[in-house]
Design a protein around this motif. Structure first.
Motif, PDB file in Angstrom:
ATOM      1  N   UNK A  44      40.297  15.483  49.921  1.00  0.00           N
ATOM      2  CA  UNK A  44      40.174  15.314  51.373  1.00  0.00           C
ATOM      3  C   UNK A  44      39.409  16.467  52.019  1.00  0.00           C
ATOM      4  N   UNK A  45      38.596  17.183  51.242  1.00  0.00           N
ATOM      5  CA  UNK A  45      37.803  18.266  51.811  1.00  0.00           C
ATOM      6  C   UNK A  45      36.928  17.685  52.926  1.00  0.00           C
ATOM      7  N   UNK A  46      36.799  18.435  54.012  1.00  0.00           N
ATOM      8  CA  UNK A  46      36.074  17.908  55.177  1.00  0.00           C
ATOM      9  C   UNK A  46      35.304  19.012  55.880  1.00  0.00           C
ATOM     10  N   UNK A  47      34.394  18.608  56.741  1.00  0.00           N
ATOM     11  CA  UNK A  47      33.593  19.560  57.503  1.00  0.00           C
ATOM     12  C   UNK A  47      34.524  20.498  58.271  1.00  0.00           C
ATOM     13  N   UNK A  48      34.196  21.778  58.240  1.00  0.00           N
ATOM     14  CA  UNK A  48      34.999  22.787  58.907  1.00  0.00           C
ATOM     15  C   UNK A  48      35.927  23.538  57.972  1.00  0.00           C
ATOM     16  N   UNK A  49      36.213  22.970  56.795  1.00  0.00           N
ATOM     17  CA  UNK A  49      37.078  23.642  55.825  1.00  0.00           C
ATOM     18  C   UNK A  49      36.417  24.914  55.304  1.00  0.00           C
ATOM     19  N   UNK A  50      37.262  25.862  54.900  1.00  0.00           N
ATOM     20  CA  UNK A  50      36.798  27.089  54.268  1.00  0.00           C
ATOM     21  C   UNK A  50      37.077  27.011  52.774  1.00  0.00           C
ATOM     22  N   UNK A  51      36.099  27.445  51.991  1.00  0.00           N
ATOM     23  CA  UNK A  51      36.222  27.479  50.537  1.00  0.00           C
ATOM     24  C   UNK A  51      35.895  28.896  50.091  1.00  0.00           C
ATOM     25  N   UNK A  52      36.696  29.435  49.181  1.00  0.00           N
ATOM     26  CA  UNK A  52      36.429  30.749  48.632  1.00  0.00           C
ATOM     27  C   UNK A  52      36.232  30.636  47.124  1.00  0.00           C
ATOM     28  N   UNK A  53      35.296  31.445  46.625  1.00  0.00           N
ATOM     29  CA  UNK A  53      34.943  31.417  45.207  1.00  0.00           C
ATOM     30  C   UNK A  53      34.697  32.848  44.753  1.00  0.00           C
TER      31      UNK A  53
ATOM     32  N   UNK B 217      26.390  28.340  53.057  1.00  0.00           N
ATOM     33  CA  UNK B 217      25.877  29.390  52.190  1.00  0.00           C
ATOM     34  C   UNK B 217      25.195  28.787  50.982  1.00  0.00           C
ATOM     35  N   UNK B 218      24.860  29.650  50.032  1.00  0.00           N
ATOM     36  CA  UNK B 218      24.163  29.237  48.824  1.00  0.00           C
ATOM     37  C   UNK B 218      24.843  29.895  47.625  1.00  0.00           C
ATOM     38  N   UNK B 219      25.394  29.103  46.731  1.00  0.00           N
ATOM     39  CA  UNK B 219      26.055  29.631  45.538  1.00  0.00           C
ATOM     40  C   UNK B 219      25.134  29.646  44.326  1.00  0.00           C
ATOM     41  N   UNK B 220      23.917  29.136  44.481  1.00  0.00           N
ATOM     42  CA  UNK B 220      23.024  28.987  43.336  1.00  0.00           C
ATOM     43  C   UNK B 220      22.419  30.302  42.854  1.00  0.00           C
ATOM     44  N   UNK B 221      22.409  31.343  43.679  1.00  0.00           N
ATOM     45  CA  UNK B 221      21.789  32.616  43.287  1.00  0.00           C
ATOM     46  C   UNK B 221      22.801  33.640  42.791  1.00  0.00           C
ATOM     47  N   UNK B 222      24.070  33.270  42.724  1.00  0.00           N
ATOM     48  CA  UNK B 222      25.117  34.194  42.278  1.00  0.00           C
ATOM     49  C   UNK B 222      25.865  33.577  41.104  1.00  0.00           C
ATOM     50  N   UNK B 223      26.597  34.407  40.376  1.00  0.00           N
ATOM     51  CA  UNK B 223      27.381  33.938  39.229  1.00  0.00           C
ATOM     52  C   UNK B 223      28.760  33.488  39.707  1.00  0.00           C
ATOM     53  N   UNK B 224      28.777  32.418  40.497  1.00  0.00           N
ATOM     54  CA  UNK B 224      30.031  31.904  41.056  1.00  0.00           C
ATOM     55  C   UNK B 224      30.927  31.383  39.944  1.00  0.00           C
ATOM     56  N   UNK B 225      32.196  31.761  40.002  1.00  0.00           N
ATOM     57  CA  UNK B 225      33.190  31.296  39.027  1.00  0.00           C
ATOM     58  C   UNK B 225      33.792  30.017  39.613  1.00  0.00           C
TER      59      UNK B 225
ATOM     60  N   UNK C 172      54.462  24.386  49.275  1.00  0.00           N
ATOM     61  CA  UNK C 172      55.368  25.530  49.102  1.00  0.00           C
ATOM     62  C   UNK C 172      54.954  26.482  47.983  1.00  0.00           C
ATOM     63  N   UNK C 173      54.027  26.065  47.138  1.00  0.00           N
ATOM     64  CA  UNK C 173      53.638  26.844  45.969  1.00  0.00           C
ATOM     65  C   UNK C 173      52.121  26.990  45.943  1.00  0.00           C
ATOM     66  N   UNK C 174      51.591  28.215  45.984  1.00  0.00           N
ATOM     67  CA  UNK C 174      50.131  28.360  45.962  1.00  0.00           C
ATOM     68  C   UNK C 174      49.549  27.988  44.597  1.00  0.00           C
ATOM     69  N   UNK C 175      48.326  27.466  44.615  1.00  0.00           N
ATOM     70  CA  UNK C 175      47.613  27.238  43.353  1.00  0.00           C
ATOM     71  C   UNK C 175      47.495  28.575  42.634  1.00  0.00           C
ATOM     72  N   UNK C 176      47.761  28.602  41.331  1.00  0.00           N
ATOM     73  CA  UNK C 176      47.694  29.878  40.610  1.00  0.00           C
ATOM     74  C   UNK C 176      46.256  30.384  40.465  1.00  0.00           C
ATOM     75  N   UNK C 177      46.123  31.701  40.410  1.00  0.00           N
ATOM     76  CA  UNK C 177      44.833  32.359  40.216  1.00  0.00           C
ATOM     77  C   UNK C 177      44.708  32.833  38.776  1.00  0.00           C
ATOM     78  N   UNK C 178      43.511  32.862  38.259  1.00  0.00           N
ATOM     79  CA  UNK C 178      43.237  33.525  36.995  1.00  0.00           C
ATOM     80  C   UNK C 178      42.926  34.976  37.345  1.00  0.00           C
ATOM     81  N   UNK C 179      43.884  35.858  37.152  1.00  0.00           N
ATOM     82  CA  UNK C 179      43.760  37.257  37.588  1.00  0.00           C
ATOM     83  C   UNK C 179      42.513  37.942  37.052  1.00  0.00           C
ATOM     84  N   UNK C 180      42.033  37.523  35.881  1.00  0.00           N
ATOM     85  CA  UNK C 180      40.859  38.163  35.290  1.00  0.00           C
ATOM     86  C   UNK C 180      39.571  37.827  36.039  1.00  0.00           C
ATOM     87  N   UNK C 181      39.585  36.815  36.874  1.00  0.00           N
ATOM     88  CA  UNK C 181      38.371  36.369  37.583  1.00  0.00           C
ATOM     89  C   UNK C 181      38.267  36.878  39.016  1.00  0.00           C
TER      90      UNK C 181
END
Length: 180
Positions: A135-144, A97-105, A13-22
């Motif tokens: 419980x992350x599993x194949x097919x899940x979407x992750x955003x960064x 994808x590949x997160x190693x070439x970007x400044x992923x937060x 019922x409550x979304x994980x909070x975001x750090x607005x500055x990021x």
């Protein structure tokens, strides 16, 4: 530590909070999605497939979300391809994808597309360590979010300039809006 980290069932019922500055300007979280200036990252991934990027004005740190007039920031959405246990008890996750070439937060990484009520655990994606539901599993979407601007070929090895030598579409095919 947030309330949703302490009591993961609250994520229903409550979304994980975001750090607005990021995150980019006008970013809001729902229980299953992140929306940037009216653009649902779930819909973006459906429309463009993954990995995909969204770039918008960065937020001026410490202003409560005021957009910068000069700086931009990007957000990537990737799909989990495989998950395996690591000897230290964490998880190893392979993404499309590949997160190693970007400044992923990585501290702001989040699962979208479904709600998990399982506690977060340390997850290795490439060289990066992040916290995702256990419980992350194949097919899940992750955003960064990404500090600064990323280009699609930075996060998608298939679109790297070296891979562009072999065309994948016919010359008369109309261009896609998502770079595919």
């Amino acid at each position: 530590m947030t309330l949703t980290n302490l009591l993961p069932t609250l994520r229903l019922t409550l979304p994980d909070p975001l750090d607005r500055d990021r995150w980019p300007e006008y970013t809001t979280a729902t229980t299953q999605d992140v929306v940037i200036a009216g653009v649902s990252l779930l819909r973006l991934a459906e429309w463009c497939s993954t990995p995909c990027l969204h770039t918008a004005a960065a937020v001026i740190p410490g202003t409560g979300g005021r957009p910068s007039e000069t700086e931009l920031t990007s957000v990537v959405v990737v799909r989990v391809e495989a998950v395996s246990a690591r000897p230290d008890g964490g998880l190893a996750v392979r993404i499309d994808g590949d997160l190693d070439l970007v400044a992923a937060v990585t501290a702001e990484a989040r699962l979208i597309g479904r709600v998990s009520t399982v506690r977060n655990t340390r997850v290795r994606i490439g060289a990066a360590m992040l916290e995702l539901p256990g419980d992350v599993r194949a097919g899940d979407l992750v955003t960064v979010p990404i500090a600064g601007v990323a280009r699609l070929h930075d996060v998608d090895p298939r679109r790297h300039p070296a891979a562009e030598a072999a065309p994948t579409a016919t010359p008369d095919a109309p261009p896609s809006r998502c770079g595919r």
